[in-house]
Design a protein around this motif. Structure first.
Motif, PDB file in Angstrom:
ATOM      1  N   ARG A  83       0.611  -1.278   0.224  1.00 22.35           N
ATOM      2  CA  ARG A  83       0.061  -0.246   0.022  1.00 22.35           C
ATOM      3  C   ARG A  83       0.876   1.311  -0.149  1.00 22.35           C
ATOM      4  NH1 ARG A  83      -5.928  -1.415   2.307  1.00 22.35           N
ATOM      5  NH2 ARG A  83      -5.911  -3.376   1.482  1.00 22.35           N
TER       6      ARG A  83
ATOM      7  N   ARG B  96       0.658   2.785  -3.463  1.00 25.27           N
ATOM      8  CA  ARG B  96      -0.429   3.703  -3.925  1.00 25.27           C
ATOM      9  C   ARG B  96      -0.212   5.197  -3.373  1.00 25.27           C
ATOM     10  NH1 ARG B  96      -5.543   0.226  -1.566  1.00 25.27           N
ATOM     11  NH2 ARG B  96      -4.946  -1.779  -2.615  1.00 25.27           N
TER      12      ARG B  96
ATOM     13  N   GLU C 250      -3.776   5.539   7.310  1.00 25.67           N
ATOM     14  CA  GLU C 250      -4.421   4.771   6.442  1.00 25.67           C
ATOM     15  C   GLU C 250      -3.989   5.261   4.860  1.00 25.67           C
ATOM     16  OE1 GLU C 250      -7.006   2.376   6.197  1.00 25.67           O
ATOM     17  OE2 GLU C 250      -6.470   1.558   8.373  1.00 25.67           O
ATOM     18  N   SER C 251      -3.806   4.576   3.893  1.00 30.50           N
ATOM     19  CA  SER C 251      -3.314   5.152   2.443  1.00 30.50           C
ATOM     20  C   SER C 251      -4.416   5.867   1.892  1.00 30.50           C
ATOM     21  CB  SER C 251      -3.086   3.786   1.673  1.00 30.50           C
ATOM     22  OG  SER C 251      -3.852   2.790   1.506  1.00 30.50           O
ATOM     23  N   GLY C 252      -5.876   5.406   2.219  1.00 26.79           N
ATOM     24  CA  GLY C 252      -6.885   6.160   1.673  1.00 26.79           C
ATOM     25  C   GLY C 252      -7.087   7.591   2.373  1.00 26.79           C
TER      26      GLY C 252
ATOM     27  N   MET D 268     -12.986   6.807  -4.429  1.00 31.23           N
ATOM     28  CA  MET D 268     -12.051   6.135  -3.741  1.00 31.23           C
ATOM     29  C   MET D 268     -12.568   5.322  -2.685  1.00 31.23           C
ATOM     30  SD  MET D 268      -9.850   9.376  -2.492  1.00 31.23           S
ATOM     31  CE  MET D 268      -8.630   8.829  -1.660  1.00 31.23           C
ATOM     32  N   PHE D 269     -13.813   5.565  -1.931  1.00 35.45           N
ATOM     33  CA  PHE D 269     -14.546   4.613  -1.014  1.00 35.45           C
ATOM     34  C   PHE D 269     -14.999   3.433  -1.767  1.00 35.45           C
ATOM     35  CE2 PHE D 269     -14.435   8.371   1.748  1.00 35.45           C
ATOM     36  CZ  PHE D 269     -14.079   7.932   2.839  1.00 35.45           C
TER      37      PHE D 269
ATOM     38  N   LEU E  73     -12.161   0.843  -2.108  1.00 34.03           N
ATOM     39  CA  LEU E  73     -11.489   0.598  -0.826  1.00 34.03           C
ATOM     40  C   LEU E  73     -12.829  -0.452  -0.068  1.00 34.03           C
ATOM     41  CD1 LEU E  73      -9.530   3.444   0.591  1.00 34.03           C
ATOM     42  CD2 LEU E  73      -8.381   1.295  -0.594  1.00 34.03           C
ATOM     43  N   ASN E  74     -13.858   0.040  -0.369  1.00 26.37           N
ATOM     44  CA  ASN E  74     -15.072  -0.677   0.610  1.00 26.37           C
ATOM     45  C   ASN E  74     -16.246  -1.583  -0.155  1.00 26.37           C
ATOM     46  OD1 ASN E  74     -17.488  -0.157   3.167  1.00 26.37           O
ATOM     47  ND2 ASN E  74     -15.402  -0.944   3.350  1.00 26.37           N
TER      48      ASN E  74
ATOM     49  N   MET F  40      -6.981   4.934  -6.898  1.00 32.00           N
ATOM     50  CA  MET F  40      -7.189   3.957  -5.826  1.00 32.00           C
ATOM     51  C   MET F  40      -7.911   2.781  -6.553  1.00 32.00           C
ATOM     52  SD  MET F  40      -6.777   3.816  -2.752  1.00 32.00           S
ATOM     53  CE  MET F  40      -6.778   4.999  -1.686  1.00 32.00           C
TER      54      MET F  40
ATOM     55  N   PHE G 288     -11.368   5.584   7.419  1.00 34.84           N
ATOM     56  CA  PHE G 288     -10.643   4.736   6.624  1.00 34.84           C
ATOM     57  C   PHE G 288     -10.297   3.398   7.160  1.00 34.84           C
ATOM     58  CE2 PHE G 288     -10.705   8.338   3.460  1.00 34.84           C
ATOM     59  CZ  PHE G 288     -10.785   7.706   2.176  1.00 34.84           C
TER      60      PHE G 288
ATOM     61  N   ASN H  84     -11.403  -0.049   5.922  1.00 30.75           N
ATOM     62  CA  ASN H  84     -10.477  -0.855   5.109  1.00 30.75           C
ATOM     63  C   ASN H  84      -9.776  -1.705   6.102  1.00 30.75           C
ATOM     64  OD1 ASN H  84      -8.092  -0.154   2.553  1.00 30.75           O
ATOM     65  ND2 ASN H  84     -10.089  -1.208   2.259  1.00 30.75           N
TER      66      ASN H  84
END
Lengths: 216, 216
Positions: A20, A23, A71-73, A101-102, A105-106, A166, B102, B106
């Motif tokens: 990660r 990213r 957190e990378s996000g 982005m969300f 990731l989610n 992402m 996040f 995540n």
């Protein structure tokens, strides 16, 4: 002010760029922000100095004066907010980029992560082969939806945004599987992302770390 | 301007508030923003009008003039940015709250989701009982780290933020398992979240939808 990231001293993916930290390196390259990297062994990641930065004992972390993130996000959102190049200027378009982005990731990553976990932690279990079709089907359900949305768009919302960065990063995790190959438009989307000069610089930088570690 | 959410016409959790619309309802209650809800059947969620709002055919979605969002994380971030009450005013503290959002989605949610998926989609498979200890161990690894960070803090970063709203929402998913009970400080954290008046109003609102659907 040059921010400092943490990364693997010896990447478990042997420099394939699936960590990660990749990213975040990519985001920093997109916006032209130089950065430092502090490398950590697996043992160091679980020790108090790093746990004070990252409660879950992982990489990457991000440090600048007055701010620590893990957190990378969130790190990429912060980079996109404080530099030009990853968010559109118009507030609604910026929120759509954050939405993607969300979604990456989610919504898209969890079934991909589940399949990876099965390969990594349950590889030798009797059930792993039998579970494979179900795991793949859960991923394909997401990819089907993504392909339907993408249509002939170049990027998810007009220009390349942190949402594409992402989403492409999540799809890279499918690299060695044949799943992505079933979707020509998604494969082309991933290839467009990988062809970006910023991506290539970030990839080269993390590969150099792995190669240096192997020579040492 | 009253935003419109979508939610389940007939919640699969029978009104226990585990749907992702609950997170958004809670955020709107925290900031005192009235909202409308459009209810959808499962069939309607997969039809073109809803897919135009949500490419993955799920709930919730969020609509206000000029903006459509479909990921609960992005929706809550938008609500927190445009109202007082869910983000600290200081930029660094705001980014820390986003960092925890996040982390919830995540880092903490994926192993919880994996366990839920096993119970839901692989319940009758021969391997499901054997996989249980491994699934639980993956969750406990995250909860151990969260407990160590939390210590005797009331909330993750001083005041209650959107990060707590998201973390508590993720932990609610463990509700009927005994995993949370192993962690008194996390159970107390979840109880503090559930005791908030805004949470209770949101919970009552989604329960009323389920009960009305059942009477119909």
């Amino acid at each position: 002010m040059t921010p400092t990231l943490t990364g693997f001293a010896n990447s478990p993916d042997r420099g394939r760029g699936r960590g990660r930290d990749m990213r975040v390196r990519w985001a920093l390259e997109e916006v032209g922000q130089p950065y430092d990297v502090r490398l950590l062994t697996f043992a160091e990641m679980k020790e108090p100095p790093h746990l004070a930065l990252h409660p879950f004992g992982q990489i990457p972390t991000y440090e600048e004066p007055g701010l620590q993130l893990f957190e990378s996000g969130a790190i990429i959102l912060h980079i996109a907010e404080t530099h030009k190049g990853l968010f559109p200027a118009e507030p609604g378009a910026r929120m759509r980029a954050i939405n993607w982005m969300f979604a990456a990731l989610n919504t898209v990553e969890p079934p991909i992560l589940e399949r990876e976990t099965a390969m990594l932690l349950e590889r030798d279990e009797s059930w792993t082969v039998k579970r494979q079709p179900g795991l793949d089907a859960r991923i394909c359900k997401r990819l089907d939806a993504l392909v339907a949305y993408l249509g002939d768009r170049e990027w998810l919302e007009g220009m390349f945004t942190a949402g594409d960065l992402m989403m492409a990063s999540v799809l890279f995790r499918l690299g060695s599987s044949s799943l992505l190959q079933r979707y020509p438009s998604l494969s082309a989307y991933v290839a467009r992302a990988e062809a970006r000069p910023a991506y290539r610089r970030a990839f080269a930088a993390q590969l150099a770390v792995f190669e240096a570690g192997n020579r040492a």
